[in-house]
Write a protein that holds these residues in place. Structure first.
Motif, short mmCIF file in Angstrom:
data_model
loop_
_atom_site.label_atom_id
_atom_site.label_comp_id
_atom_site.label_asym_id
_atom_site.label_seq_id
_atom_site.Cartn_x
_atom_site.Cartn_y
_atom_site.Cartn_z
N CYS A 33 0.85 -1.18 0.00
CA CYS A 33 0.00 0.00 0.00
C CYS A 33 0.89 1.23 0.00
CB CYS A 33 -0.91 0.00 1.23
SG CYS A 33 -2.18 -1.27 1.18
N GLU B 244 -8.40 9.71 -13.49
CA GLU B 244 -9.58 9.31 -12.75
C GLU B 244 -10.72 9.00 -13.72
OE1 GLU B 244 -10.82 13.98 -11.85
OE2 GLU B 244 -10.32 12.62 -10.21
N SER C 124 -6.97 -1.31 -12.69
CA SER C 124 -5.53 -1.43 -12.82
C SER C 124 -5.02 -0.68 -14.04
CB SER C 124 -5.11 -2.91 -12.92
OG SER C 124 -5.51 -3.62 -11.76
N THR D 44 -2.89 -0.59 -9.00
CA THR D 44 -4.32 -0.91 -8.88
C THR D 44 -4.95 -0.04 -7.81
OG1 THR D 44 -4.01 -3.21 -9.57
CG2 THR D 44 -6.00 -2.72 -8.31
N VAL D 45 -6.14 0.47 -8.11
CA VAL D 45 -6.93 1.23 -7.14
C VAL D 45 -8.34 0.65 -7.11
CG1 VAL D 45 -5.60 3.36 -7.42
CG2 VAL D 45 -7.58 2.94 -8.89
N TYR E 276 -13.09 6.11 -9.48
CA TYR E 276 -11.72 5.71 -9.14
C TYR E 276 -10.79 6.88 -9.42
CZ TYR E 276 -10.93 5.08 -14.18
OH TYR E 276 -10.80 5.29 -15.53
N PHE F 64 -6.40 7.39 -9.57
CA PHE F 64 -5.04 6.89 -9.36
C PHE F 64 -4.22 7.93 -8.59
CE2 PHE F 64 -6.35 4.04 -12.70
CZ PHE F 64 -5.70 2.86 -12.37
N PRO F 65 -3.22 7.47 -7.84
CA PRO F 65 -2.34 8.42 -7.16
C PRO F 65 -1.76 9.43 -8.15
CG PRO F 65 -1.89 6.19 -6.41
CD PRO F 65 -2.84 6.08 -7.57
N ASN G 266 -9.10 4.73 -1.02
CA ASN G 266 -7.78 5.34 -0.83
C ASN G 266 -6.64 4.33 -0.92
OD1 ASN G 266 -8.86 7.95 -0.38
ND2 ASN G 266 -9.34 7.40 1.74
N THR G 267 -6.97 3.07 -1.10
CA THR G 267 -5.95 2.02 -1.18
C THR G 267 -5.38 1.95 -2.59
OG1 THR G 267 -7.10 0.71 0.50
CG2 THR G 267 -5.48 -0.44 -0.87
N SER G 268 -4.08 1.83 -2.69
CA SER G 268 -3.45 1.55 -3.98
C SER G 268 -2.44 0.43 -3.81
CB SER G 268 -2.77 2.79 -4.58
OG SER G 268 -1.68 3.20 -3.78
#
Length: 372
Positions: A13, A26, A43, A55-56, A64, A66-67, A228-230
């Motif tokens: 993470c 996004e 992904s 992957t988010v 979604y 992405f960072p 918020n997890t990637s």
């Protein structure tokens, strides 16, 4: 356990890590009627250095993001019970229902119809604990089915027995890594724990057909992720059998154990660059388990040969011990930890404790004297 993995994914993470930022990629995941699909994972293969795959996960509105350091490309979505309509979609990803859950189902879905006692036998005998239901296992089942044998059940029985015997040979190879005296190969036992014929019978009875379709999938538990997890995946080059990874160092790198060799990989999570560290020992080590020490140094446990290794992160110097029983026998160290934090366990005397899966025991060794 596959002997070599050409693509080994180390997962982490990204919370707390600092990356270069730019405009975030996004979008939304929706069904063919435009309704948001919660629970989907998205992904991408980033452009530029760093992870090979990121992957988010979507929120309740199917959105979604992405960072900000990820310049995402080739975006795709996965969700149990659905398939993506346009594989080249960006922004809004449209998915439609599907009756085939084979590519997204967890192992529990494939084992759902196996009776409890037989399922427990499969797990305890370990011939399937790492394999079900990998694409390799499913493709093997498809190859068995394609034989069109006069007696399909007998053909499945013989084929599953053959692969279980092969697994046992690989187990023996690991067991004998670095041993002064080779242990005998017990081909009648799967993983030297249970009987091959019994395991093959369970597989022949319940792993029928090509295993390329699965009608339903029940996750059985809520997802342990949030929007918020990637997850970032890094490819480890060359043939390897990567088992564990952890973040250590300043700046932090992803340290990865290759149980097939004496190598430890250190991956820069921002650039994807790898540095290889060879564990210095007079026998093959086969690093199996990684532990952070109280000082955030790296401790390495092997699979069977009793070689424990320690790497000082600042000096990058190794120290190794060959741990044996008081009688000079083999110790099969599996872990140097007994807690969920996976950190090294040492007592007030400085002795390090381990689990011993060869002798059905726990024990300790003294780093100063080498006594165990």
């Amino acid at each position: 356990m596959t002997r070599y993995a050409h693509l080994a994914a180390a997962v982490l993470c990204s919370a707390g890590l600092s990356f270069t930022t730019h405009a975030a990629v996004e979008g939304t995941v929706i069904d063919s009627n435009g309704r948001p699909l919660a629970g989907a994972m998205v992904s991408a293969e980033p452009i530029g250095p760093g992870a090979d795959v990121v992957t988010v996960f979507v929120d309740e509105q199917g959105q979604y993001r992405f960072p900000e350091d990820v310049d995402a490309a080739n975006v795709s979505a996965r969700l149990a019970g659905f398939e993506q309509v346009d594989p080249q979609a960006t922004g809004a990803i449209v998915m439609r229902p599907t009756q085939n859950h084979a590519d997204v189902a967890p192992a529990s879905a494939w084992l759902h119809d196996v009776p409890d006692t037989k399922r427990m036998k499969m797990v305890l005998d370990c011939v399937n604990c790492h394999q079900v239901p990998t694409p390799e296992v499913r493709n093997y089942a498809a190859a068995i089915d394609a034989q069109n044998a006069p007696n399909p059940h007998d053909a499945r029985q013989q084929s599953w027995e053959s692969i279980a015997q092969y697994m046992n040979l690989l187990w023996s190879e690991e067991l004998n890594r670095g041993a002064e005296q080779a242990q005998p190969v017990e081909t009648e036992h799967a993983y030297s724990v249970g009987d091959i014929e019994g395991i093959a019978t369970i597989l022949a009875d319940h792993f029928q057909g090509p295993m390329q379709t699965l009608g339903s999938s029940d996750l059985g538990a809520p997802l342990a992720v949030t929007p918020n997890t990637s997850i970032r995946e890094y490819e480890i080059g060359g043939q390897n059998a990567v088992r564990e990874a952890l973040m250590l160092g300043d700046p932090a790198r992803l340290w990865v154990a290759d149980v097939a060799t004496d190598r430890i990989f250190a991956v820069d999570v921002q650039t994807g660059e790898e540095e290889v560290f060879d564990i210095p020992a007079d026998v093959d080590v086969g690093p199996h388990t990684l532990h952070p020490g109280p000082d955030r140094s790296l401790w390495v446990a092997p699979f069977f040969n009793g070689v424990v290794a320690h790497l000082d992160m600042k000096s990058e110097k190794w120290r190794t011990w060959r741990v044996k029983t008081p009688e000079g026998g083999l110790i099969g160290i599996h872990d140097l930890s007994f807690g969920s934090d996976h950190e090294l366990l040492a007592d007030q005397k400085g002795r390090i404790w381990f689990s011993d899966i060869v002798n059905n025991a726990v024990g300790w060794f003294d780093p100063d004297s080498g006594q165990a």
